[in-house]
Design an enzyme around this catalytic site. Sequence first.
Site, PDB file in Angstrom:
ATOM      1  N   ASP A  12      28.693  19.065  41.178  1.00  0.00           N
ATOM      2  CA  ASP A  12      29.694  19.271  40.130  1.00  0.00           C
ATOM      3  C   ASP A  12      29.048  19.247  38.748  1.00  0.00           C
ATOM      4  OD1 ASP A  12      32.196  19.747  39.150  1.00  0.00           O
ATOM      5  OD2 ASP A  12      32.859  17.666  39.233  1.00  0.00           O
ATOM      6  N   HIS A  29      26.591  28.132  36.683  1.00  0.00           N
ATOM      7  CA  HIS A  29      26.455  28.384  38.133  1.00  0.00           C
ATOM      8  C   HIS A  29      25.072  28.965  38.437  1.00  0.00           C
ATOM      9  CE1 HIS A  29      30.528  27.228  38.631  1.00  0.00           C
ATOM     10  NE2 HIS A  29      31.070  28.310  38.105  1.00  0.00           N
ATOM     11  N   LEU A 124      14.238  21.382  58.171  1.00  0.00           N
ATOM     12  CA  LEU A 124      15.521  21.010  57.559  1.00  0.00           C
ATOM     13  C   LEU A 124      16.621  22.024  57.901  1.00  0.00           C
ATOM     14  CD1 LEU A 124      16.897  19.157  55.258  1.00  0.00           C
ATOM     15  CD2 LEU A 124      16.474  21.128  53.763  1.00  0.00           C
TER      16      LEU A 124
HETATM   17  C1  FPP Z   1      31.136  22.811  40.341  1.00  0.00           C
HETATM   18  O1  FPP Z   1      30.895  23.024  39.004  1.00  0.00           O
HETATM   19  C2  FPP Z   1      30.421  23.716  41.188  1.00  0.00           C
HETATM   20  C3  FPP Z   1      30.988  24.703  41.936  1.00  0.00           C
HETATM   21  C4  FPP Z   1      32.390  25.076  41.909  1.00  0.00           C
HETATM   22  C5  FPP Z   1      30.242  25.469  42.891  1.00  0.00           C
HETATM   23  C6  FPP Z   1      28.833  25.077  43.125  1.00  0.00           C
HETATM   24  C7  FPP Z   1      28.015  26.270  42.904  1.00  0.00           C
HETATM   25  C8  FPP Z   1      26.708  26.254  42.606  1.00  0.00           C
HETATM   26  C9  FPP Z   1      25.896  25.039  42.562  1.00  0.00           C
HETATM   27  C10 FPP Z   1      26.005  27.521  42.279  1.00  0.00           C
HETATM   28  C11 FPP Z   1      25.972  28.508  43.356  1.00  0.00           C
HETATM   29  C12 FPP Z   1      25.563  27.965  44.657  1.00  0.00           C
HETATM   30  C13 FPP Z   1      24.704  28.552  45.480  1.00  0.00           C
HETATM   31  C14 FPP Z   1      24.408  27.970  46.790  1.00  0.00           C
HETATM   32  C15 FPP Z   1      23.996  29.786  45.132  1.00  0.00           C
HETATM   33  P1  FPP Z   1      32.133  23.222  38.058  1.00  0.00           P
HETATM   34  O2  FPP Z   1      32.202  24.651  37.694  1.00  0.00           O
HETATM   35  O3  FPP Z   1      33.363  22.670  38.694  1.00  0.00           O
HETATM   36  O4  FPP Z   1      31.722  22.344  36.840  1.00  0.00           O
HETATM   37  P2  FPP Z   1      32.679  21.631  35.810  1.00  0.00           P
HETATM   38  O5  FPP Z   1      33.298  20.462  36.534  1.00  0.00           O
HETATM   39  O6  FPP Z   1      31.743  21.210  34.740  1.00  0.00           O
HETATM   40  O7  FPP Z   1      33.687  22.646  35.352  1.00  0.00           O
END
Ligand code: FPP
Length: 225
Positions: A12, A29, A124
């Site tokens: 997150d 992202h 892994l």
């Molecule tokens: C939360 O950050 C993250 C996500 C909704 C998705 C996780 C995605 C990634 C780590 C990138 C893509 C993944 C791969 C495997 C290529 P948020 O947007 O909710 O952050 P915030 O809480 O600051 O708004």
Amino acid sequence: MNRAKHIAIIMDGNGRWAELQGKKRVKGHEAGAEVVKTITTYCSKSSEIERLTLYAFSTENWKRPRLEVEFLMKLLNTYLKNELPVYLENNVRFESIGDIKAFSKTLQKTIKMVEEKTAHCDGLIQSLALNYGAQDEMIRAINTLKDSKGDVTLEMMSDALDCKHNVDLLIRTGGDHRLSNFLLWQSAYAELFFCDTLWPDFTPKELEKIINKFTKVERRFGGLK
Ligand code: FPP
């Protein structure tokens, strides 16, 4: 000492990371995808860690603006294609959990292709949770079991889930203290670690520190020591 055989991470903080730098959320992202690579490679070198399950797209993430969802879909597709040689080099088997039928045919094809091409790897296991929600996973499992003869057992339920492996250590970055519908069944006795670091700033060093703390925790699984 505990062994962190199965680590699960709620990644997150991408959006906030980008906003703090005056960038668009999607840049967070992109940076987050780089950290997925770094952390996976780190875990692939560890003799302790067998499985790394990462929450990449939840059943609730469809509620985000259309452009952000589309960006995440493209990013996943590119990430998986680019990552294939790295998985092979590091002997990492890729698998997905979640209901990927909701994704485009192209993305589903890429996911299946990378699963197949890495199926022989015995290092892994990197498991990406894609269109995953624990409640959805449990409902799908119950539906597959509902016509079975006799009572449903713990083993039958575990086996019917997408993820059949108990979590040892569950980490959430980004400062919030909740599970957000991630691996609710499998985390029954997981040790939970929450850190304020936003996912794009998360490093193998921080993971190592968390693992070190985890190894010293007394795990009783409801019994006595
Ligand atoms: C939360 O950050 C993250 C996500 C909704 C998705 C996780 C995605 C990634 C780590 C990138 C893509 C993944 C791969 C495997 C290529 P948020 O947007 O909710 O952050 P915030 O809480 O600051 O708004």
